[in-house]
Design a protein around this motif. Structure first.
Motif, PDB file in Angstrom:
ATOM      1  N   GLU A   1      63.970-108.543  -0.536  1.00  0.00           N
ATOM      2  CA  GLU A   1      64.678-109.402  -1.485  1.00  0.00           C
ATOM      3  C   GLU A   1      63.881-110.686  -1.698  1.00  0.00           C
ATOM      4  O   GLU A   1      63.446-111.344  -0.762  1.00  0.00           O
ATOM      5  CB  GLU A   1      66.080-109.738  -0.952  1.00  0.00           C
ATOM      6  CG  GLU A   1      66.941-110.443  -1.975  1.00  0.00           C
ATOM      7  CD  GLU A   1      68.412-110.468  -1.590  1.00  0.00           C
ATOM      8  OE1 GLU A   1      69.201-111.043  -2.351  1.00  0.00           O
ATOM      9  OE2 GLU A   1      68.751-109.879  -0.532  1.00  0.00           O
ATOM     10  N   GLY A   2      63.690-111.010  -3.000  1.00  0.00           N
ATOM     11  CA  GLY A   2      62.861-112.157  -3.350  1.00  0.00           C
ATOM     12  C   GLY A   2      61.379-111.817  -3.381  1.00  0.00           C
ATOM     13  O   GLY A   2      60.549-112.700  -3.641  1.00  0.00           O
ATOM     14  N   GLY A   3      61.031-110.566  -3.109  1.00  0.00           N
ATOM     15  CA  GLY A   3      59.625-110.149  -3.089  1.00  0.00           C
ATOM     16  C   GLY A   3      59.160-109.652  -4.457  1.00  0.00           C
ATOM     17  O   GLY A   3      59.658-110.085  -5.505  1.00  0.00           O
ATOM     18  N   SER A   4      58.216-108.742  -4.429  1.00  0.00           N
ATOM     19  CA  SER A   4      57.645-108.252  -5.692  1.00  0.00           C
ATOM     20  C   SER A   4      57.363-106.755  -5.604  1.00  0.00           C
ATOM     21  O   SER A   4      57.200-106.195  -4.504  1.00  0.00           O
ATOM     22  CB  SER A   4      56.354-109.003  -6.034  1.00  0.00           C
ATOM     23  OG  SER A   4      55.353-108.715  -5.057  1.00  0.00           O
ATOM     24  N   VAL A   5      57.302-106.134  -6.769  1.00  0.00           N
ATOM     25  CA  VAL A   5      56.950-104.720  -6.911  1.00  0.00           C
ATOM     26  C   VAL A   5      55.825-104.640  -7.929  1.00  0.00           C
ATOM     27  O   VAL A   5      55.832-105.351  -8.950  1.00  0.00           O
ATOM     28  CB  VAL A   5      58.165-103.885  -7.387  1.00  0.00           C
ATOM     29  CG1 VAL A   5      57.730-102.454  -7.672  1.00  0.00           C
ATOM     30  CG2 VAL A   5      59.265-103.915  -6.345  1.00  0.00           C
ATOM     31  N   ARG A   6      54.849-103.787  -7.645  1.00  0.00           N
ATOM     32  CA  ARG A   6      53.697-103.648  -8.536  1.00  0.00           C
ATOM     33  C   ARG A   6      53.652-102.238  -9.120  1.00  0.00           C
ATOM     34  O   ARG A   6      53.752-101.247  -8.392  1.00  0.00           O
ATOM     35  CB  ARG A   6      52.397-103.946  -7.783  1.00  0.00           C
ATOM     36  CG  ARG A   6      51.171-103.970  -8.699  1.00  0.00           C
ATOM     37  CD  ARG A   6      49.935-104.474  -7.987  1.00  0.00           C
ATOM     38  NE  ARG A   6      49.474-103.564  -6.939  1.00  0.00           N
ATOM     39  CZ  ARG A   6      49.600-103.780  -5.643  1.00  0.00           C
ATOM     40  NH1 ARG A   6      50.230-104.874  -5.206  1.00  0.00           N
ATOM     41  NH2 ARG A   6      49.140-102.921  -4.764  1.00  0.00           N
ATOM     42  N   VAL A   7      53.477-102.160 -10.455  1.00  0.00           N
ATOM     43  CA  VAL A   7      53.323-100.878 -11.155  1.00  0.00           C
ATOM     44  C   VAL A   7      51.904-100.834 -11.706  1.00  0.00           C
ATOM     45  O   VAL A   7      51.519-101.700 -12.515  1.00  0.00           O
ATOM     46  CB  VAL A   7      54.346-100.732 -12.298  1.00  0.00           C
ATOM     47  CG1 VAL A   7      54.118 -99.419 -13.034  1.00  0.00           C
ATOM     48  CG2 VAL A   7      55.776-100.808 -11.761  1.00  0.00           C
ATOM     49  N   GLU A   8      51.126 -99.837 -11.281  1.00  0.00           N
ATOM     50  CA  GLU A   8      49.733 -99.709 -11.715  1.00  0.00           C
ATOM     51  C   GLU A   8      49.531 -98.382 -12.445  1.00  0.00           C
ATOM     52  O   GLU A   8      50.078 -97.354 -12.051  1.00  0.00           O
ATOM     53  CB  GLU A   8      48.783 -99.760 -10.513  1.00  0.00           C
ATOM     54  CG  GLU A   8      48.854-101.035  -9.695  1.00  0.00           C
ATOM     55  CD  GLU A   8      47.980-100.932  -8.454  1.00  0.00           C
ATOM     56  OE1 GLU A   8      46.757-101.155  -8.568  1.00  0.00           O
ATOM     57  OE2 GLU A   8      48.528-100.594  -7.383  1.00  0.00           O
ATOM     58  N   VAL A   9      48.736 -98.455 -13.494  1.00  0.00           N
ATOM     59  CA  VAL A   9      48.313 -97.256 -14.222  1.00  0.00           C
ATOM     60  C   VAL A   9      46.799 -97.229 -14.200  1.00  0.00           C
ATOM     61  O   VAL A   9      46.143 -98.227 -14.556  1.00  0.00           O
ATOM     62  CB  VAL A   9      48.830 -97.251 -15.674  1.00  0.00           C
ATOM     63  CG1 VAL A   9      48.256 -96.054 -16.431  1.00  0.00           C
ATOM     64  CG2 VAL A   9      50.349 -97.222 -15.703  1.00  0.00           C
ATOM     65  N   GLY A  10      46.231 -96.109 -13.778  1.00  0.00           N
ATOM     66  CA  GLY A  10      44.780 -95.991 -13.699  1.00  0.00           C
ATOM     67  C   GLY A  10      44.275 -94.744 -14.405  1.00  0.00           C
ATOM     68  O   GLY A  10      44.992 -93.746 -14.516  1.00  0.00           O
ATOM     69  N   PRO A  11      43.021 -94.774 -14.887  1.00  0.00           N
ATOM     70  CA  PRO A  11      42.442 -93.610 -15.555  1.00  0.00           C
ATOM     71  C   PRO A  11      41.517 -92.811 -14.630  1.00  0.00           C
ATOM     72  O   PRO A  11      41.166 -93.244 -13.535  1.00  0.00           O
ATOM     73  CB  PRO A  11      41.630 -94.246 -16.685  1.00  0.00           C
ATOM     74  CG  PRO A  11      41.144 -95.546 -16.086  1.00  0.00           C
ATOM     75  CD  PRO A  11      42.194 -95.980 -15.070  1.00  0.00           C
ATOM     76  N   LYS A  12      41.144 -91.640 -15.076  1.00  0.00           N
ATOM     77  CA  LYS A  12      40.072 -90.805 -14.505  1.00  0.00           C
ATOM     78  C   LYS A  12      40.153 -90.631 -12.992  1.00  0.00           C
ATOM     79  O   LYS A  12      39.314 -91.217 -12.259  1.00  0.00           O
ATOM     80  CB  LYS A  12      38.710 -91.380 -14.880  1.00  0.00           C
ATOM     81  CG  LYS A  12      38.458 -91.397 -16.376  1.00  0.00           C
ATOM     82  CD  LYS A  12      37.083 -91.965 -16.701  1.00  0.00           C
ATOM     83  CE  LYS A  12      36.835 -91.977 -18.197  1.00  0.00           C
ATOM     84  NZ  LYS A  12      35.520 -92.511 -18.557  1.00  0.00           N
ATOM     85  N   PRO A  13      41.032 -89.851 -12.442  1.00  0.00           N
ATOM     86  CA  PRO A  13      42.103 -89.173 -13.165  1.00  0.00           C
ATOM     87  C   PRO A  13      43.284 -90.103 -13.401  1.00  0.00           C
ATOM     88  O   PRO A  13      43.468 -91.102 -12.683  1.00  0.00           O
ATOM     89  CB  PRO A  13      42.484 -88.041 -12.209  1.00  0.00           C
ATOM     90  CG  PRO A  13      42.188 -88.598 -10.856  1.00  0.00           C
ATOM     91  CD  PRO A  13      40.981 -89.464 -11.029  1.00  0.00           C
ATOM     92  N   ALA A  14      44.072 -89.772 -14.401  1.00  0.00           N
ATOM     93  CA  ALA A  14      45.231 -90.594 -14.727  1.00  0.00           C
ATOM     94  C   ALA A  14      46.191 -90.624 -13.544  1.00  0.00           C
ATOM     95  O   ALA A  14      46.458 -89.589 -12.922  1.00  0.00           O
ATOM     96  CB  ALA A  14      45.933 -90.034 -15.964  1.00  0.00           C
TER      97      ALA A  14
END
Length: 450
Positions: free
Chosen positions: A354-367
């Motif tokens: 709580e009060g922290g963070s979440v990271r969403v990453e999208v990368g290529p090759k391979p997707a």
């Protein structure tokens, strides 16, 4: 006279020789006639020997044809045997054509039987294997030809079916486990060959592996028990609150307001459970059908993050999106991929600090898509179980984290349909990262290209 003798030799006919002698006796004196008769006898004996030789050649030719030797054609000198020789040559050509067709058919059938996925054996009347395909060799873990059936399996019902097929001359079908009682479940069919009365027929045995219902029934029972438990909890709470509102809280506005809010929460929980079960069922039903659309993961990640901003705000959390500037396209179903990313992000928000963070990453090759939280992580030894239906770790239960344990199960099936792999990296006290890597799914054909 020389021409007459040559004509006799060409026709190779004994009656012609006798006629020649008679003509010579009538027209010549006795000395010449005697010489002519002598020549006629010698000539007749020669012709007879030629016919005997030609007859023997024809007999050898017929025997060779019977034995399958197509290169034993006989040459005859003449006479009526020449016509017979011509007809035998035609017959030999026809027999050779038929034998070639039969050989081609046998090769085709052998190849077909060898390629069949089910085990196929042929057995002689004594129960010894005369032919077995590759599946049979794999099933019985040895090369079956030459082995007696009891050497391959001692399962009583299988041996009884073999005996009954020979005794009753009818197809016998049983279900048993092969090659032993602890093996896989098979349907065994024993077919008798046609045989003369009083003779024991040969038999063909076909072993078709069946889907063992035991694990499936266990999974079904477990699913129903878990689903019943998940429904029972909110229903019990709803019934308790209804009884309170009908009794002591009937005329208490504060109790009514409090319990009506709780009733709404429990009803929403049940709706969410039903929705998750419907989604899971739909994904499982479509899992065998490969998707045929194209999805850009970059805008999809942004959309899902915006949709769940409110959920992160409730816990004072921040969601960061890290995506490349170029598109990252995959072959997929956009609705299912949105559900996959929504479930991953919602799970990270619920389990993050709580009060922290979440990271969403999208990368290529391979997707790939990676969602990382900064929560307590997954306990050691439980990373393989987080994708099971209704599974919730002891940490989640102790912290009273909402959910039914179906979100990551949906993620697993969506990933499987899209040919993607799942990877879980977790460190207790630091956080958890779940990655979905898309590989092995070819792009759909372009309909504009012919």
């Amino acid at each position: 006279m020389a021409e007459v003798f040559r004509a006799v030799l060409r026709t190779a006919s004994p009656p012609g020789v006798v006629l020649l002698g008679a003509v010579a006796t009538a027209q010549l004196d006795w000395q010449v006639a005697f010489a002519a008769w002598g020549a006629t006898l010698v000539l007749g004996a020669g012709v007879a020997l030629l016919e005997v030789r030609d007859s023997r050649r024809l007999v050898r030719w017929v025997r060779a044809m019977r034995d399958g030797d197509s290169g034993a054609q006989a040459e005859v000198f003449g006479g009526s045997l020449r016509e017979l020789s011509r007809h035998l040559g035609q017959l030999e050509s026809e027999v050779g054509r038929i034998r070639s067709g039969v050989a081609d058919r046998d090769r085709f059938l052998d190849g077909l039987l060898l390629a069949l996925p089910m085990a196929v054996l042929t057995l002689n009347p004594d129960g010894r294997v005369t032919f077995a395909n590759a599946a049979a060799a794999k099933l019985f873990q040895k090369v079956p030809p030459g082995h007696a059936l009891p050497e391959l399996t001692r399962v009583p019902i299988c041996l009884q079916a073999f005996d009954a097929a020979g005794r009753e001359r009818t197809v016998q079908t049983v279900q048993c486990r092969l090659p032993a009682q602890d093996g896989s479940l098979y349907q065994v069919s024993v077919h008798p060959f046609e045989a003369d009365a009083g003779q024991v027929p040969r038999r063909v045995m076909v072993c078709l592996e069946l889907a063992d219902s035991t694990p499936r029934e266990t999974a079904r029972t477990t699913f129903l028990a878990n689903a019943s438990h998940e429904f029972r909890t909110p229903l019990t709470a709803i019934l308790g609150m209804v009884e309170t509102l009908q009794g002591p809280g009937r005329d208490d506005p504060e109790v009514q307001t409090l319990y009506l809010d709780r009733l709404g929460n429990q009803a929403s929980r049940m709706v969410k459970l039903v929705d998750d079960m419907i989604h899971l069922s739909a994904v499982e039903m479509s899992e065998a059908l490969p998707p045929d659309g194209r999805v850009d993961l970059v805008p999809l990640a942004r959309e899902v993050t915006e949709d769940l901003t409110w959920q992160a705000a409730v816990r004072s959390m921040r969601v960061r999106v890290e995506v490349p500037t170029d598109p990252v396209e995959v072959t997929g179903d956009v609705d299912q991929l949105r559900q996959l990313l929504t479930n991953l992000l919602s799970n990270a928000i619920k389990h993050g600090r709580e009060g922290g963070s979440v990271r969403v990453e999208v990368g290529p090759k391979p997707a790939r898509i990676t969602v990382t939280d900064d929560g307590e992580g997954i306990p050691p030894g439980e990373t393989d179980r987080v994708f099971e239906r209704f599974y919730r770790s002891a940490q989640a239960r102790n912290r009273r984290i909402s959910g039914h344990g179906l979100g990551l199960a949906i993620v697993k099936h969506v990933a499987r349909r899209h040919g993607a792999t799942l990877d879980v990296q977790s460190e207790p006290g630091v956080g958890c990262a779940i990655s979905v890597t898309f590989e092995g799914m070819p792009p759909p054909p372009d309909p504009t290209v012919t």
